[in-house]
Write an enzyme that holds these catalytic residues in place. Structure first.
Site, mmCIF file in Angstrom:
data_model
loop_
_atom_site.group_PDB
_atom_site.id
_atom_site.type_symbol
_atom_site.label_atom_id
_atom_site.label_comp_id
_atom_site.label_asym_id
_atom_site.label_seq_id
_atom_site.Cartn_x
_atom_site.Cartn_y
_atom_site.Cartn_z
ATOM 1 N N GLU A 26 0.800 -1.231 0.000
ATOM 2 C CA GLU A 26 0.000 0.000 0.000
ATOM 3 C C GLU A 26 0.831 1.278 0.000
ATOM 4 O O GLU A 26 0.588 2.174 0.798
ATOM 5 C CB GLU A 26 -0.951 -0.008 1.207
ATOM 6 C CG GLU A 26 -1.960 -1.131 1.145
ATOM 7 C CD GLU A 26 -2.918 -1.115 2.319
ATOM 8 O OE1 GLU A 26 -4.124 -1.280 2.070
ATOM 9 O OE2 GLU A 26 -2.481 -0.977 3.471
ATOM 10 N N VAL A 27 1.798 1.347 -0.886
ATOM 11 C CA VAL A 27 2.513 2.619 -1.037
ATOM 12 C C VAL A 27 1.603 3.518 -1.852
ATOM 13 O O VAL A 27 1.311 3.248 -3.009
ATOM 14 C CB VAL A 27 3.868 2.427 -1.746
ATOM 15 C CG1 VAL A 27 4.585 3.767 -1.843
ATOM 16 C CG2 VAL A 27 4.712 1.422 -0.981
#
Ligand code: ACM
Length: 693
Positions: free
Chosen positions: A333-334
């Site tokens: 989840e960057v």
């Protein structure tokens, strides 16, 4: 991990029969699971079990003995075994097992193993257990196998009118998967050492062997760094583990045959790092510890050369602290906005031919991999790290779906499954139980299947405190433990639930609070000792599932998690039992169930009058009135339907429609929770309506 206010981001989310002689139990069919005087309650079910006639009697003269010094892992496990056995039976066991692990003579429990086991994947955890009338023999290749066998022996404890005994059995057992983990997120809500230790004990009781310690998050940096002390001092609100505590937990886990794999989640999920080192982020600081939940912008700047010596020094320190061969770098989840908005990062991407943010992250991961390899660690990461160009000696941890795991295995990568094991979703044990890392329709060939190491239950802690965490993990995680240990053919859901009930009670002796704490919550909420009506209501209620709770309020790490919903089990076993009874009754399998259902429905209906005075006396309980009223009304409808069904009377469609509206109202969420019995009552109404011509 997740994080989520955007929970949607998170969850887009043969038995070989051995001729032992005697009665042969092949697992899933409960009828075949009869021991001579009852039903075995082993969880996980061993690979092979043969029950024979006869009982090994347990009295205060019981002795246990085996090789090795008193400091050995097996000896300490034997000592704990005797202590737990004494606790369960109330027997004043005469053996001073701490001083004399190899008592003279022949009888009692004798264990033997060939060597000390190593805490690494693919270590031998097999054991053979033979219970005869006069002695119990437990043998294994490694001492870890002895630990697994001792847990089986504890679960075999049975009782009759004469006293306690073990049924005579022959068991040969080994795990199906080598990686059977539990992740605990201590970033969003810190969990003190005693919480971790009691959960390690429960893991060992169901033969889980990897504790995945999610140590850093936007909301907290939880490990002491002596090299960069600003990290834990500024990033944790003072809630972090000292290195001495970390070593203590690692030793405690090792004594139980459990590996400890740390996770430092980078380059995203990293706000707490930037409180100390804003210069390493991809956007100008200052940064504060994040309080909310979701996917946040702050991320390390892969284009900044200064971060690599920083990670080199930090990971060198952590690699020395954590002996496990694997280290998890997160990588999920960057969010990317900081990268997109930073001209230097854009220029860096262009210069290095990095087409997108995934390629930029792969660049970062390659640099990290070099560092980790230098420090003797293998890299594990969430499925986002599965990008072209990374060598196949990294491990892909799949959280978004089985697809990544399959694709990774097809390309030669090892993998671990957590998709389907997200116990923070408040789903049923059944859903997790039937989720197999290698489903029967798996497209993988045998070599590729060998790359699937196992799985991990994930206890993300947005909505979990040290008071509630046990009830959010147990007993449901035990269903996952069985899925990962037992043969693929073990899949009888009802029998799993039967055994889950025993395990749930047995792990209480290890200090787990999943059954005790709800009473404490209800006393605190009502301000008095009379909580029976609240307990009755809680039987019919479950917390909202699939992150819907996040839609009811802006939860933060500072919110109270002490409300009625927090006292309700993620899966109510009484509600499940009710639903099963309704199904059996409607299928005409057992008409006597009608009386049973009537009794249950009447008790829930009448409970409302008992809840009301408690609500009146406690502002904190006001929010549950709609739940209690909904249960009252739903049960009235249920009783009406039951009466018609019992008399064989049909009802017109308009009747069913009106009742359906009452039930639809009762099914609405309240107090961040919902009734778990309304759909079953609706089935009864539909059955009446269906019988009208
Ligand atoms: C995850 O749930 N973002 C690993």
């Amino acid at each position: 991990m997740i994080r989520t206010s955007a929970p949607k981001f998170r969850v887009l989310l043969a038995l070989t029969i051995l001729a032992f002689g005697g009665v042969l139990w092949t697992g899933p069919a409960p009828a075949a699971a009869q021991s001579p005087d009852g039903v075995l309650k082993l969880l996980p079910i061993p690979e092979r079990v043969a029950v024979r006639d006869g009982r090994f009697r347990i009295d205060d003269g019981l002795v246990i003995g085996g090789p090795g010094p008193a400091s050995s892992r097996a000896f300490m496990a034997a000592a704990r075994f005797m202590s737990r056995l004494a606790g369960r039976t109330g027997l004043f066991l005469k053996q001073d097992f701490l001083a004399a692990q190899s008592p003279p003579g022949e009888g009692g429990i004798r264990y033997a193993y060939e060597r000390a086991g190593k805490l690494q994947p693919n270590e031998d955890e097999s054991y053979a257990l033979s219970v005869g009338m006069a002695k119990v023999t437990l043998t294994a290749k490694t001492d870890i196998g002895i630990l697994r066998g001792l847990e089986t022996l504890l679960q075999l404890l049975s009782a009759d009118e004469t006293g306690y005994y073990y049924p005579c059995v022959d068991i040969a057992d080994k795990p199906r998967f080598t990686w059977r983990g539990l992740l605990i997120d201590v970033g969003r809500h810190f969990q003190p050492v005693d919480v971790i230790k009691r959960n390690l004990d429960a893991m060992a009781a169901v033969k889980m062997n990897v504790f995945h310690w999610h140590l850093t998050e936007d909301q907290g940096f939880r490990v002491e760094s002596k090299v960069f002390p600003k990290l834990h001092r500024l990033g944790s609100d003072g809630m972090f583990y000292t290195q001495a505590q970390i070593r203590d937990v690692i030793d405690y886990a090792a004594d139980r045959g459990i590996r400890v794999m740390p996770e430092f989640d980078i380059p995203g999920h990293s706000t707490s790092w930037f409180v100390a080192y804003p210069e390493f982020s991809s956007a100008p600081g200052a940064f504060g510890i994040e309080r909310k939940f979701g996917v946040f912008g702050p991320a390390f700047n892969p284009a900044d050369e200064r971060i690599y010596p920083f990670f080199d020094a930090f990971l060198k320190e952590m690699s020395a602290l954590f002996p496990d061969p694997y280290l998890h770098i997160g990588g999920d989840e960057v969010e990317g906005h900081q990268w997109d908005a930073n001209p230097a990062i854009q220029a860096f991407k262009k210069k290095n031919g990095l087409a997108d943010n995934a390629a930029l992250q792969a660049y970062f991961n390659k640099r990290l991999l070099k560092i980790l390899t230098k420090h003797g660690k293998k890299m594990v990461g969430w499925d986002e790290i599965f990008q072209p160009g990374l060598p196949t000696d990294i491990v892909i941890h799949s959280w978004r779906g089985q697809k990544a795991l399959v694709e990774a295995a097809e390309k030669g990568y090892q993998g671990i499954l957590s998709n389907g094991y997200y116990i923070d979703l408040s789903q049923t044990a059944e859903i997790h139980y039937l989720n197999d890392p290698l489903p029967s329709d798996s497209p993988l060939d045998d070599r590729q299947k060998g790359l699937i190491l196992g799985g991990e239950a994930t206890m993300w802690s947005e909505l979990v405190t040290s008071e509630t965490i046990d009830s959010r993990i147990w007993p449901r995680a035990a269903a996952i433990a069985e899925r990962l240990w037992s043969p693929v053919s073990v899949n009888d859901v009802d029998d799993m639930y039967r055994r889950l009930g025993f395990v749930s009670i047995e792990i209480e002796e290890l200090g787990l609070l999943h059954l005790k704490n709800p009473d404490m919550f209800l006393r605190r909420l009502s301000g008095g000792p009379r909580v029976k009506p609240l307990k009755v209501l809680a039987e019919a209620v479950e917390p909202l599932k699939n992150y819907q709770r996040h839609g009811q309020a802006v939860y933060t790490s500072l919110s109270p998690f002490t409300r009625f919903v927090d006292a309700c089990a993620p899966e109510s076993l009484p509600a499940r039992a009710f639903r099963k009874k309704v199904d059996l009754f409607l299928a005409g399998k057992d008409p006597r169930l009608g009386a049973d259902l009537e009794r249950i429905l009447a008790a829930w209906r009448d409970n409302h009058a008992l809840v009301l005075p408690l609500v009146a006396g406690s502002p904190a309980l006001r929010e549950i009135e709609p739940l209690s009223l909904g249960l009252f009304r739903a049960c009235e409808v249920g009783l009406e339907a039951l009466s018609h069904l019992s008399k064989g009377e049909g009802r017109p469609a308009s009747w069913a429609e009106e009742r359906g509206q009452v039930l639809a109202e009762a099914a609405k969420p309240a107090a961040h929770a919902e009734l778990a019995v309304v759909k079953a009552i609706a089935k009864m109404v539909e059955a009446c309506a269906g019988s009208v011509k």
